[in-house]
Write an enzyme that holds these catalytic residues in place. Structure first.
Site, PDB file in Angstrom:
ATOM      1  N   ASP A  58     -14.221 -66.371  80.414  1.00  0.00           N
ATOM      2  CA  ASP A  58     -14.798 -66.131  79.695  1.00  0.00           C
ATOM      3  C   ASP A  58     -17.268 -65.111  80.967  1.00  0.00           C
ATOM      4  OD1 ASP A  58     -13.441 -67.619  77.841  1.00  0.00           O
ATOM      5  OD2 ASP A  58     -15.001 -68.859  77.248  1.00  0.00           O
ATOM      6  N   ASP A 115     -17.078 -71.627  82.918  1.00  0.00           N
ATOM      7  CA  ASP A 115     -15.323 -71.028  82.723  1.00  0.00           C
ATOM      8  C   ASP A 115     -15.101 -69.562  82.883  1.00  0.00           C
ATOM      9  OD1 ASP A 115     -12.776 -69.211  81.325  1.00  0.00           O
ATOM     10  OD2 ASP A 115     -12.803 -70.870  80.147  1.00  0.00           O
ATOM     11  N   THR A 171      -6.871 -80.820  75.250  1.00  0.00           N
ATOM     12  CA  THR A 171      -6.150 -82.373  76.186  1.00  0.00           C
ATOM     13  C   THR A 171      -6.544 -81.676  77.390  1.00  0.00           C
ATOM     14  OG1 THR A 171      -4.297 -80.641  76.262  1.00  0.00           O
ATOM     15  CG2 THR A 171      -4.434 -82.327  74.665  1.00  0.00           C
ATOM     16  N   ARG A 205      -4.871 -73.494  79.605  1.00  0.00           N
ATOM     17  CA  ARG A 205      -5.448 -75.268  79.267  1.00  0.00           C
ATOM     18  C   ARG A 205      -5.819 -75.232  77.871  1.00  0.00           C
ATOM     19  NH1 ARG A 205      -9.429 -77.855  83.166  1.00  0.00           N
ATOM     20  NH2 ARG A 205     -10.818 -77.546  81.648  1.00  0.00           N
TER      21      ARG A 205
END
Ligand code: PRP
Ligand code: URA
Length: 205
Positions: free
Chosen positions: A200, A197, A106, A102
């Site tokens: 992460d 995330d 955006t 991603r």
């Protein structure tokens, strides 16, 4: 079709996954455990064949998995965490990878890699822990269908309602198996309450 994994153990694991103090090593173990539960749930209708056997006490008829091989297609990077549970329990699994990332501004996913085994005639499971806008999953389902998958299944740990709606709109034939359906997306298209995330937290980046 949306199917939720409703189980007290899943709630327990999810709570620790969400907790921001959970370290990557524990996070990886929890992701493994929850995916195992999802793998069982998403495959509960696999075909079986009768197999006559003898126990130490008598002859009986058992059931073994039929011959339709399974393919797991992981969306890189976070989906990699969901491959091993399938490999560990199913006798015949091949693995494909679709690289999607991603854009941070955006939230639109860009494709950067694709390596798939043959998909025609196989049961195909696309795995990605987070279903947010649904953009990544929709693209991955497009790719596997173009390569021969019929009625692929999407397996996710956490989904947002927006993502489920997007996938269902583009792929009404694909069933969606999720650990939990969360509340909504925030303005940066992160899932709330979510877990942040996933990639992460998995890899400590
Ligand atoms: C995350 C996640 C999904 C995607 C979901 O990956 O693993 O692939 O976001 O978001 P969407 O439903 O809005 O498309 P990300 O793009 O952050 O890449 P990563 O796994 O490499 O961190
Ligand atoms: N990807 C993630 O890893 N987390 C989110 O909340 C949304 C997309």
């Amino acid at each position: 079709m949306l199917r939720l994994l409703e189980h007290p153990l899943a709630d327990h694991i999810l709570t620790h996954l969400r907790d921001k103090t959970t370290k990557p090593a524990t996070f990886r173990t929890l992701a493994y455990q929850l995916t195992l539960m999802l793998a069982f749930d998403a495959t509960r209708d696999l075909a079986t064949e009768e197999r006559p056997i003898e126990t130490p006490l008598e002859a009986t008829i058992g059931h073994v998995l039929g011959h339709q091989p399974i393919v797991v297609v992981a969306i890189l990077r976070a989906g990699v965490s969901m491959v091993q549970p399938f490999l560990d329990v199913f006798p015949e699994v091949s693995v494909g990878y679709v690289g999607l990332e991603r854009d941070h501004v955006t939230a639109v996913a860009r494709s950067y890699y694709c390596k798939l085994p043959p998909l025609a005639g196989r049961r195909v499971f696309v795995v990605d822990p987070m279903l947010a806008t649904g953009g990544s999953a929709t693209q991955a389902l497009d790719v596997v269908k173009r390569n021969g998958a019929v009625a692929p299944r999407l397996v996710c740990i956490i989904a947002a309602p927006e993502g489920v709606a997007e996938v269902t709109r583009h792929h009404p034939d694909a069933s969606v198996h999720v650990g939990v359906l969360d509340r909504a997306l925030n303005e940066r298209k992160y899932i709330l309450p979510g877990l942040g995330d996933f990639g992460d937290r998995l890899y400590g980046t």
